[in-house]
Design a protein around this motif. Structure first.
Motif, PDB file in Angstrom:
ATOM      1  N   ASN A  31     -71.852   3.672-104.499  1.00 56.63           N
ATOM      2  CA  ASN A  31     -72.251   4.732-103.589  1.00 56.63           C
ATOM      3  C   ASN A  31     -71.687   6.082-104.024  1.00 56.63           C
ATOM      4  O   ASN A  31     -70.599   6.165-104.592  1.00 56.63           O
ATOM      5  N   GLY A  32     -72.439   7.114-103.738  1.00 56.15           N
ATOM      6  CA  GLY A  32     -71.911   8.453-103.916  1.00 56.15           C
ATOM      7  C   GLY A  32     -70.741   8.681-102.972  1.00 56.15           C
ATOM      8  O   GLY A  32     -70.622   7.996-101.944  1.00 56.15           O
ATOM      9  N   MET A  33     -69.858   9.605-103.334  1.00 57.95           N
ATOM     10  CA  MET A  33     -68.702   9.904-102.503  1.00 57.95           C
ATOM     11  C   MET A  33     -68.618  11.409-102.286  1.00 57.95           C
ATOM     12  O   MET A  33     -69.096  12.200-103.111  1.00 57.95           O
ATOM     13  N   GLY A  34     -68.007  11.789-101.193  1.00 63.01           N
ATOM     14  CA  GLY A  34     -67.906  13.210-100.921  1.00 63.01           C
ATOM     15  C   GLY A  34     -66.642  13.569-100.164  1.00 63.01           C
ATOM     16  O   GLY A  34     -65.962  12.696 -99.613  1.00 63.01           O
ATOM     17  N   TRP A  35     -66.357  14.848-100.163  1.00 59.93           N
ATOM     18  CA  TRP A  35     -65.276  15.410 -99.373  1.00 59.93           C
ATOM     19  C   TRP A  35     -65.867  16.477 -98.447  1.00 59.93           C
ATOM     20  O   TRP A  35     -66.683  17.298 -98.876  1.00 59.93           O
ATOM     21  N   PHE A  36     -65.437  16.431 -97.221  1.00 62.87           N
ATOM     22  CA  PHE A  36     -65.807  17.431 -96.235  1.00 62.87           C
ATOM     23  C   PHE A  36     -64.514  17.962 -95.618  1.00 62.87           C
ATOM     24  O   PHE A  36     -63.459  17.358 -95.772  1.00 62.87           O
ATOM     25  N   ARG A  37     -64.619  19.072 -94.924  1.00 60.45           N
ATOM     26  CA  ARG A  37     -63.431  19.594 -94.261  1.00 60.45           C
ATOM     27  C   ARG A  37     -63.819  20.231 -92.924  1.00 60.45           C
ATOM     28  O   ARG A  37     -64.946  20.643 -92.729  1.00 60.45           O
ATOM     29  N   GLN A  38     -62.842  20.278 -92.044  1.00 61.21           N
ATOM     30  CA  GLN A  38     -63.058  20.899 -90.750  1.00 61.21           C
ATOM     31  C   GLN A  38     -61.855  21.746 -90.402  1.00 61.21           C
ATOM     32  O   GLN A  38     -60.745  21.220 -90.243  1.00 61.21           O
ATOM     33  N   ALA A  39     -62.076  23.029 -90.329  1.00 60.77           N
ATOM     34  CA  ALA A  39     -61.023  23.967 -89.958  1.00 60.77           C
ATOM     35  C   ALA A  39     -60.952  24.066 -88.433  1.00 60.77           C
ATOM     36  O   ALA A  39     -61.934  23.764 -87.749  1.00 60.77           O
ATOM     37  N   PRO A  40     -59.827  24.469 -87.900  1.00 53.65           N
ATOM     38  CA  PRO A  40     -59.692  24.585 -86.440  1.00 53.65           C
ATOM     39  C   PRO A  40     -60.768  25.476 -85.838  1.00 53.65           C
ATOM     40  O   PRO A  40     -60.986  26.603 -86.298  1.00 53.65           O
ATOM     41  N   GLY A  41     -61.463  24.942 -84.844  1.00 56.07           N
ATOM     42  CA  GLY A  41     -62.483  25.715 -84.164  1.00 56.07           C
ATOM     43  C   GLY A  41     -63.784  25.864 -84.914  1.00 56.07           C
ATOM     44  O   GLY A  41     -64.668  26.611 -84.471  1.00 56.07           O
ATOM     45  N   LYS A  42     -63.918  25.163 -86.039  1.00 56.15           N
ATOM     46  CA  LYS A  42     -65.136  25.287 -86.838  1.00 56.15           C
ATOM     47  C   LYS A  42     -65.812  23.936 -87.011  1.00 56.15           C
ATOM     48  O   LYS A  42     -65.212  22.894 -86.777  1.00 56.15           O
ATOM     49  N   GLU A  43     -67.067  23.988 -87.440  1.00 58.23           N
ATOM     50  CA  GLU A  43     -67.806  22.775 -87.708  1.00 58.23           C
ATOM     51  C   GLU A  43     -67.324  22.142 -89.018  1.00 58.23           C
ATOM     52  O   GLU A  43     -66.809  22.823 -89.903  1.00 58.23           O
ATOM     53  N   ARG A  44     -67.544  20.843 -89.126  1.00 60.00           N
ATOM     54  CA  ARG A  44     -67.254  20.172 -90.376  1.00 60.00           C
ATOM     55  C   ARG A  44     -68.193  20.684 -91.446  1.00 60.00           C
ATOM     56  O   ARG A  44     -69.381  20.859 -91.192  1.00 60.00           O
TER      57      ARG A  44
END
Length: 123
Positions: A31-44
């Motif tokens: 499977n493909g893999m990914g990284w996401f991030r979510q800052a305070p008060g923001k969308e992922r």
């Protein structure tokens, strides 16, 4: 737990960090893999992704040239090398396993998610 992210911490602007994601055997290395991030008060938001063979990396414009995604299928690991960190990189970082083999940039294409690791960049 199928995905375990680690490596976050508190660093200064300009520093580097390497995030790691342990991928359980139940989650296919095809499977493909990914990284996401979510800052305070923001969308992922999408950060980076890579296909099942470790090729065709995709990056968000905000991290292009500074972050590098890689994987070691023999170890069931995915990495995110983050260089020249900026204050705006502060977020909880999540690794995710895609439904397919490609390097998707859309969160909806990812079926499994890790618990996240916090990266804090101070000025």
């Amino acid at each position: 737990v199928q995905l375990q992210a680690s490596g976050g911490g508190l660093v200064q602007a300009g520093d580097s960090l390497r995030l790691s994601c342990a991928n359980s055997k139940r989650t296919s290395s095809n499977n493909g893999m990914g990284w996401f991030r979510q800052a305070p008060g923001k969308e992922r938001e999408f950060v980076a992704s890579i296909n099942w063979r470790g090729g065709s990396p995709s990056y968000a414009d905000s991290v292009k040239g500074r972050f590098t995604i890689s994987r070691d299928n023999a170890k069931n690991m995915v990495y995110l090398q983050m260089n020249s960190l900026k204050v705006e990189d502060t977020a909880v970082y999540y690794c995710a396993s895609a439904r397919g083999a490609w390097a998707s940039i859309s969160a909806s294409d990812f079926a499994y998610w890790g618990q996240g690791t916090l990266v804090t960049v101070s000025s």
